[in-house]
Design a protein around this motif. Structure first.
Motif: not given
Length: 345
Positions: A55-58, A151-152, A202-203, A210-211
């Motif tokens: 969900m955090s990645g989403y 990720v950033a 999972y992230f 989502c993408q």
């Protein structure tokens, strides 16, 4: 449509925190049955934290798309602000609440499952190494922060170097530590090794889900997917634990949760709506009532494991929710703003 998606996301956070609190409520059950405890009664816990990472990645993809600010399009200044915002949300509560709990746990070590010593070295150690924290399940906070940083910065350099990697390749690379003896450096500081070797998969899965609008597909077939994944989850619960079993159980539970969210929204259910904004606060504050119920109370009063589990869940969910409501109610005051800042609310 956007309102339904927002409600489904809020449901997933609330559902996830219910699983986490319930999973932390089984100490008396484990003490009663020990190694003979039938894992199938609570094996569903294995997908609770993967769901939060997913969900955090989403949400990262969901919010960057809504703001029309691609992750790779951030400037160095944007990255600094992004990391500072995540530190404020994740690391400040981690340090503040862990520091508040540390002396309490040191004094009450006689009743603790994982006792700590009242020394400066022990204090620094438990902050630096999240898996040894005074609140064991707080490992999630610095781990997620590390993932956001990776990720950033990773997206920034890939964009600047004009390197395009297909999502399937990225996910295959992240799968390597799960099914081979090969691991990326197992760095324990801030659980960097755990972030890379386990949770980043999972992230990233949530980000790409989502993408590619996985949620939209699940929404169209919600009833069929919910029934199918529920049956699979029951079957998996009776299969001996292995890397493959754990992996499949995590993703099956995530997909089942999404299907359940869309069923909840489609039927206009409202019974979990009051808790939609409180999941983070419940996560942060659940340790206090649950420890009181499970480790201190049980030391003096013999309570059947089932009653203690119910009591641990009820106190671990509703007392933190009440604390959250107090913080929100007085957030406009000077003291309230400080408390909200220190607890990431």
């Amino acid at each position: 449509m956007e309102k339904k998606r927002d409600e489904a996301i809020s449901f997933l956070h609330t559902f996830g925190i219910i699983l986490v609190v319930l999973g932390h409520s089984f100490i008396a059950y484990n003490d009663t049955y020990g190694e003979d405890a039938p894992n199938y009664l609570y094996s569903w816990r294995l997908f609770a934290m993967p769901l939060f990472m997913f969900m955090s990645g989403y949400l990262l993809k969901y919010t960057t798309r809504a703001k029309n600010r691609p992750l790779g399009g951030m400037t160095t200044g944007d990255i600094g602000k992004f990391i500072a915002k995540k530190a404020k949300r994740l690391l400040i509560p981690y340090i503040v609440i862990s520091s508040a709990v540390f002396p309490i746990k040191a004094i009450m070590s006689a009743y603790a499952i994982h006792p700590v010593e009242m020394t400066l070295e022990s204090y620094i150690y438990m902050l630096a190494y999240p898996l040894e924290n005074a609140i064991r399940f707080f490992w999630f906070l610095p781990t997620l922060f590390v993932i956001f940083v990776i990720v950033a910065i990773g997206a920034y350099f890939l964009k600047r170097l004009r390197i395009k990697i297909h999502p399937a390749i990225i996910l295959l690379i992240l799968l390597i530590p799960h099914f081979t003896p090969i691991e990326f450096p197992p760095i324990r500081l801030l659980n960097i090794g755990g972030a890379i070797n386990l949770h980043l998969l999972y992230f990233a899965s949530g980000y790409y889900a989502c993408q590619y609008n996985l949620s939209g597909y699940i929404e169209k077939h919600r009833n069929t997917i919910l029934a199918l994944t529920f049956v699979i989850s029951i079957i998996l619960a009776f299969i001996p634990t292995s890397s493959l079993n754990t992996f499949v159980k995590a993703y099956n539970g995530i997909i089942m949760s999404f299907a359940l969210a869309h069923v909840y929204v489609h039927h206009q259910c409202k019974f979990l709506n009051p808790y939609f904004e409180a999941s983070f606060a419940i996560y942060l504050f659940s340790w206090f009532p649950q420890v009181t119920t499970q480790q201190i109370l049980l030391s003096f009063v013999p309570i059947p494991w089932l009653l203690d589990t119910i009591l641990a869940f009820a106190t671990g969910f509703f007392i933190p929710y009440f604390i959250y409501r107090l913080i929100i109610r007085y957030k406009h005051t000077q003291v309230g703003r400080v408390v909200a800042l220190l607890t990431g609310q």
